[in-house]
Write a protein that holds these residues in place. Structure first.
Motif, PDB file in Angstrom:
ATOM      1  N   GLY A 167      11.533 -35.468  -0.208  1.00 46.07           N
ATOM      2  CA  GLY A 167      10.750 -36.043   0.884  1.00 46.07           C
ATOM      3  C   GLY A 167      10.036 -35.027   1.743  1.00 46.07           C
ATOM      4  N   LEU A 168       9.737 -33.858   1.202  1.00 46.43           N
ATOM      5  CA  LEU A 168       9.061 -32.824   1.969  1.00 46.43           C
ATOM      6  C   LEU A 168       7.545 -33.054   2.000  1.00 46.43           C
ATOM      7  N   LYS A 169       6.885 -32.319   2.881  1.00 46.68           N
ATOM      8  CA  LYS A 169       5.421 -32.307   2.937  1.00 46.68           C
ATOM      9  C   LYS A 169       4.941 -31.007   2.299  1.00 46.68           C
ATOM     10  N   VAL A 170       3.885 -31.079   1.499  1.00 46.88           N
ATOM     11  CA  VAL A 170       3.400 -29.888   0.807  1.00 46.88           C
ATOM     12  C   VAL A 170       1.913 -29.690   1.057  1.00 46.88           C
ATOM     13  N   ILE A 171       1.568 -28.465   1.449  1.00 48.44           N
ATOM     14  CA  ILE A 171       0.179 -28.024   1.550  1.00 48.44           C
ATOM     15  C   ILE A 171      -0.088 -27.132   0.347  1.00 48.44           C
ATOM     16  N   LEU A 172      -1.104 -27.447  -0.441  1.00 50.90           N
ATOM     17  CA  LEU A 172      -1.475 -26.609  -1.575  1.00 50.90           C
ATOM     18  C   LEU A 172      -2.515 -25.596  -1.106  1.00 50.90           C
ATOM     19  N   SER A 173      -2.164 -24.309  -1.171  1.00 47.67           N
ATOM     20  CA  SER A 173      -3.043 -23.267  -0.636  1.00 47.67           C
ATOM     21  C   SER A 173      -3.808 -22.557  -1.739  1.00 47.67           C
ATOM     22  N   ILE A 174      -5.070 -22.255  -1.417  1.00 48.06           N
ATOM     23  CA  ILE A 174      -5.992 -21.610  -2.352  1.00 48.06           C
ATOM     24  C   ILE A 174      -6.521 -20.325  -1.722  1.00 48.06           C
ATOM     25  N   GLN A 175      -6.427 -19.220  -2.480  1.00 54.26           N
ATOM     26  CA  GLN A 175      -7.050 -17.947  -2.093  1.00 54.26           C
ATOM     27  C   GLN A 175      -8.211 -17.726  -3.071  1.00 54.26           C
TER      28      GLN A 175
END
Length: 261
Positions: free
Chosen positions: A112-120
């Motif tokens: 039940g976590l929240k995830v931000i997908l990060s892009i470099q």
């Protein structure tokens, strides 16, 4: 007697007046504060089990903790590396024969976590990277949006994001889910970011300074935006981690606090 009675009423009303003022002061709401989510930053590190990252996110943010997960990492020669099999394109390479991301996202979904997908992005086309990442992982329930780390933005005007780029990236992200948000990260002032808009979150990534200085810089940046967040926990900062209280005092509109672990 009537005159004395009036005097008594007048004098007696003075403490009542101050009591009323005190009650009003105590019950008056202060500046509105955003609901703040806390969690961790994972810089494309798949050596630790997903369970460890999940536990770390929960340690900071409880059952709805956040994981900022880098899934497209900047490398030398303007290249961006992906941690899953992918046919090579200009400036985009794969460094893994297996999908290292999927097991982590499954675990984060379960917990039940929240995830931000990060892009470099480096020299890669940002809308193309968004499509590559979200077409593969956009179905996961844990995902809340995509973060563009503009320290690695080498397309267009380096490190700056225009309103047109903001709108293009947000539109591309919300093709996959209209609830997704666009996160933008950098450590400079607001002039490097686009104008404020709905569904964007500005993240401050300052380090190598005292926390007093970092909080002053964060306060300046946050004053230009509705929704903001901050990374904290760098060993190069003094002290390494800013307290929750100091962060909220600097920017009551803080929505995300991401810890470096």
């Amino acid at each position: 007697m009537e005159k004395d009675y009036k005097k008594y009423v007048l004098i007696g009303s003075i403490p009542l007046f101050f009591i009323t003022l005190l009650c009003l002061y105590l019950t008056t709401e202060g500046p509105p504060q955003s609901e703040c989510s806390e969690g961790v930053w994972n810089n494309c590190n798949f050596t630790k089990p997903a369970e460890e990252w999940s536990a770390a996110a929960k340690r900071f943010g409880g059952e709805s903790g956040v994981v900022d997960l880098v899934v497209a990492q900047a490398h030398e020669s303007n290249l961006t590396y992906l941690p899953f099999p992918f046919e090579q394109r200009e400036n985009i390479y794969s460094y893994s024969q297996t999908d290292q991301v999927e097991p982590y996202l499954k675990k984060f979904d379960e917990d039940g976590l929240k995830v931000i997908l990060s892009i470099q992005p480096n020299g890669a086309d940002i809308p193309e990277l968004i499509d590559i990442i979200l077409s593969k992982y956009g179905h996961h329930e844990s995902i809340i949006g995509v973060n563009i780390d503009i320290e690695w933005k080498l397309t267009g005007e380096p490190y700056h994001v225009s309103d047109d780029e903001r709108d293009l990236w947000l539109s591309r992200i919300q093709r996959y889910n209209p609830e997704f948000k666009l996160f933008l990260t950098y450590f400079k002032d607001y002039t490097y970011f686009p104008g404020d808009a709905q569904d964007i979150i500005i993240l401050y990534d300052g380090d190598k300074a005292t926390q007093d200085l970092l909080m002053r810089e964060y306060e300046k940046l946050a004053s230009h935006y509705t929704s903001v967040g901050i990374y904290t926990g760098y060993s190069s900062s003094t002290p390494p981690t800013a307290s929750y209280e100091s962060i909220i005092a600097a920017a009551p509109n803080t929505e995300y606090i991401l810890h470096i672990v």
